[in-house]
Scaffold this motif. Structure first.
Motif, mmCIF file in Angstrom:
data_model
loop_
_atom_site.group_PDB
_atom_site.id
_atom_site.type_symbol
_atom_site.label_atom_id
_atom_site.label_comp_id
_atom_site.label_asym_id
_atom_site.label_seq_id
_atom_site.Cartn_x
_atom_site.Cartn_y
_atom_site.Cartn_z
ATOM 1 N N THR A 73 -4.461 6.356 -8.421
ATOM 2 C CA THR A 73 -3.867 5.559 -7.172
ATOM 3 C C THR A 73 -4.956 5.931 -6.204
ATOM 4 O OG1 THR A 73 -1.828 5.944 -7.665
ATOM 5 C CG2 THR A 73 -2.131 5.282 -5.601
ATOM 6 N N PHE A 77 -7.614 3.404 -4.428
ATOM 7 C CA PHE A 77 -7.609 2.771 -2.912
ATOM 8 C C PHE A 77 -9.090 3.158 -2.498
ATOM 9 C CE2 PHE A 77 -7.304 4.533 1.491
ATOM 10 C CZ PHE A 77 -6.804 3.699 1.929
ATOM 11 N N LEU A 80 -10.849 -0.035 -3.158
ATOM 12 C CA LEU A 80 -10.386 -0.900 -2.255
ATOM 13 C C LEU A 80 -10.999 -0.803 -1.057
ATOM 14 C CD1 LEU A 80 -8.162 -3.200 -2.799
ATOM 15 C CD2 LEU A 80 -6.588 -1.554 -1.742
ATOM 16 N N MET A 81 -11.044 0.184 -0.474
ATOM 17 C CA MET A 81 -11.682 0.251 0.868
ATOM 18 C C MET A 81 -13.545 -0.047 0.636
ATOM 19 S SD MET A 81 -9.713 1.061 2.966
ATOM 20 C CE MET A 81 -8.595 0.002 1.864
ATOM 21 N N ALA B 53 -7.531 -4.925 4.889
ATOM 22 C CA ALA B 53 -7.715 -3.898 3.963
ATOM 23 C C ALA B 53 -6.505 -2.957 4.366
ATOM 24 C CB ALA B 53 -9.006 -3.128 4.463
ATOM 25 N N ILE B 54 -6.071 -2.751 5.325
ATOM 26 C CA ILE B 54 -4.901 -2.039 5.642
ATOM 27 C C ILE B 54 -3.437 -2.500 4.730
ATOM 28 C CG2 ILE B 54 -2.945 -1.084 7.034
ATOM 29 C CD1 ILE B 54 -5.210 -1.130 9.399
ATOM 30 N N GLY B 57 -4.038 -1.732 1.352
ATOM 31 C CA GLY B 57 -3.974 -0.330 0.944
ATOM 32 C C GLY B 57 -2.286 -0.151 0.900
ATOM 33 N N THR B 60 -0.895 -1.106 -2.445
ATOM 34 C CA THR B 60 -1.263 -0.046 -3.471
ATOM 35 C C THR B 60 -0.333 1.315 -3.315
ATOM 36 O OG1 THR B 60 -3.659 -0.612 -3.131
ATOM 37 C CG2 THR B 60 -3.084 1.504 -4.366
ATOM 38 N N LEU B 61 0.008 1.787 -2.051
ATOM 39 C CA LEU B 61 0.725 2.767 -1.754
ATOM 40 C C LEU B 61 2.294 2.424 -2.521
ATOM 41 C CD1 LEU B 61 1.234 5.511 -0.576
ATOM 42 C CD2 LEU B 61 1.753 4.395 1.530
ATOM 43 N N LYS B 89 -2.388 -9.047 -4.134
ATOM 44 C CA LYS B 89 -3.673 -8.187 -4.031
ATOM 45 C C LYS B 89 -4.864 -8.895 -4.629
ATOM 46 C CE LYS B 89 -3.436 -3.634 -5.475
ATOM 47 N NZ LYS B 89 -3.671 -2.278 -5.482
#
Lengths: 229, 291
Positions: A73, A77, A80-81, B53-54, B57, B60-61, B89
């Motif tokens: 995970t 991330f 993704l960033m 992007a946030i 993220g 994903t969380l 996503k």
């Protein structure tokens, strides 16, 4: 709404070589999108192969013994960033801001390299714990799929490093915003492929064990033969 | 300062229009950027991309949090939400990071065509080889005939035979009884027929002269060994239980065999095979002859 044929190109930095094409799309960009479309087929086949053989390994280690979802995970991330950093680099290139472009490219490279670092760690851990390429159906299909994805990321890193060096050496002209744009498309594609892999192989398939009695494949077959007879 | 109300309205309108234009060109406006039409050449700035992007993220969380409860791990319940979240996503990255939302329609068509073909290929592969897969057993069952041991002398050299010279297919009843080989019994008893055929035992178990399976323990001399496996069980009890309830006891090195055999493998492989009580009786009877 009028046909918006780029009467208002960004004032700061007009596109470097806006040649006329029959489609109205730059040929290099078109080529990249065609390639990405075809790469969907490539990864589609590898993902399908994994799904076909999912949960059918009769010797361990099984995914549930070895897959580390929390760590992946984090690496998801990170990738993704890196996509975010890439898109900021593309925006900087479009605005003709060479310095910002280099900064964002370097950040993208660092984040992408971190992702590859996680993958190297994971592969090595699997090897140490006895999951080799030829161990079982899970390992063969897993390493093939994630290995090809890792190769894509690595190729993207080489590409981005070349762009960053180019931008640092020659602040005028190259890389053009189109150069950065096309590299960015490739980079984001690698990201979306990982979105699919992460969901299927880790979040859904990461807890698979050995085949159970009454496996879906067996049930499906019995159902079909039941219909026929 | 003597503007009449009409002029004021016009001014306000102009200002509004100018403001809108400004928003579209400089900032594109967050909601316009994500949901509205944005003129070509205008792309997001740090604010929009940062928000996206946030958002990605956070998704994903959430995906991770969904599978934190142990009860949900690997269960079918989580598949739908996880797939929906990753599709969101996926298309957010394609539409905004790859700015396909702002591109020529042709690029959408090219990419979606590739994606759709990829999905069709993937789905076909899964259906062909995963769901509707003919098992080797289902394929071979109707074709299996009891093993008949020929003495080598009975064979004509095959290479010399032309097709028209081939003898008519022999009726199995006419064939001489097979020479007993090792532990195999003479002739094909109902139990042996089952062993090779419908019950598919032969795909995993070996009996000298009859079958060569390697996944399960060899069954030569099982009739002698079976009585010693579990105390209080006769040979017949043990063999019967091993067929009906394969997981109850899995033979291994402790029984003098060359390896420990895979726990649970037989119940998994046999899941699709239906045996009647008579079938089991016949198999037990056959196996009890393998001394």
């Amino acid at each position: 709404m009028a046909h918006a044929d780029t009467t208002h190109a960004p004032p700061a930095h007009p596109p470097a070589h806006e040649e006329e094409t029959t489609t109205g799309i730059n040929h290099r960009k078109l080529l990249m999108w065609v390639f990405l479309g075809s790469d969907c087929l490539f990864f589609g086949s590898l993902i399908a192969t994994y799904m076909v053989y999912r949960g059918q390994s009769i010797v361990g280690p099984y995914p549930r013994d070895i897959i580390d979802v929390p760590i992946t995970t984090v690496s998801t991330f990170v990738l993704l960033m890196s996509s975010f950093a890439m898109v900021m680099g593309v925006a900087a290139a479009r605005n003709g801001n060479q310095k910002r472009l280099i900064q964002w490219l370097v950040l993208t490279i660092i984040l992408g390299g971190t992702f590859i670092g996680f993958q190297v760690y994971e592969f090595n851990l699997f090897r140490v714990e006895g999951l080799r390429y030829e161990t079982n159906l899970f390992s063969s299909t897993f390493f093939t799929l994630t290995g090809f994805h890792g190769a894509h990321v690595t190729l993207g890193l080489v590409w981005l490093i070349a762009l960053a060096i180019m931008a640092a050496r020659n602040p005028a002209g190259r890389p053009s915003d189109l150069d950065v744009d096309i590299a960015g498309l490739y980079w984001h594609f690698v990201d979306i492929v990982w979105i699919v892999i992460f969901t299927l192989l880790y979040l859904i398939g990461g807890f698979d064990g050995p085949p159970e009695a009454g496996h879906a494949a067996v049930q499906g077959w019995n159902w079909v033969t039941g219909l026929i007879s | 300062m003597s503007t009449n109300p009409g002029q004021e309205a016009v001014l306000a309108q102009q200002e509004h229009a100018a403001h809108e234009e400004h928003a579209a060109h400089e900032d594109a406006g967050i909601s316009r950027f994500f949901f509205g039409h944005v003129p070509e050449g205008v792309h997001g700035g740090m604010k929009q991309y940062g928000l996206l992007a946030i958002f990605l993220g956070v998704i994903t969380l959430v995906e991770f949090l969904i599978i934190v409860p142990e009860g949900l791990q690997g269960s079918g319940v989580v598949i739908a939400p996880l797939v929906i979240l990753s599709v969101i996503k996926f298309f957010c990255v394609v539409a905004f990071f790859m700015h396909l939302k702002f591109e020529n329609q042709l690029l959408w068509q090219i990419f979606v065509a590739g994606l759709a073909l990829g999905l069709v290929v993937a789905l076909s592969l899964v259906l062909l080889f995963g769901v509707f897969r003919p098992t080797p057993r289902a394929f071979s069952e109707p074709r299996v005939e009891p093993f008949v041991h020929h003495a080598p002398a009975e064979h004509e050299p095959v290479a010399r035979m032309l097709p028209e010279e081939l003898p008519p297919p022999a009726d199995p009843a006419d064939l001489a009884p097979p020479a007993p080989a090792g532990g195999a019994v003479a002739g094909a008893s109902p139990g042996q027929t089952l062993f090779i055929g419908t019950a598919a035992c032969a795909s995993c178990h070996a009996i000298q002269g009859v079958a060569q399976g390697v996944l399960g323990p060899p069954l030569d001399g099982i009739a002698s060994a079976a009585g010693n496996r579990i105390s209080g069980y006769s040979a017949e009890d043990y063999i019967r239980e091993s067929i009906v309830e394969p997981d109850a006891y899995t033979a291994g090195t402790a029984d003098g065999l060359s390896q420990d055999y895979q726990q649970g493998l037989m119940s998994a492989t046999m899941a699709g095979i239906q045996l009647t009580d008579e079938d089991v009786d016949a198999l037990v009877e056959y196996l009890l002859q393998l001394r």
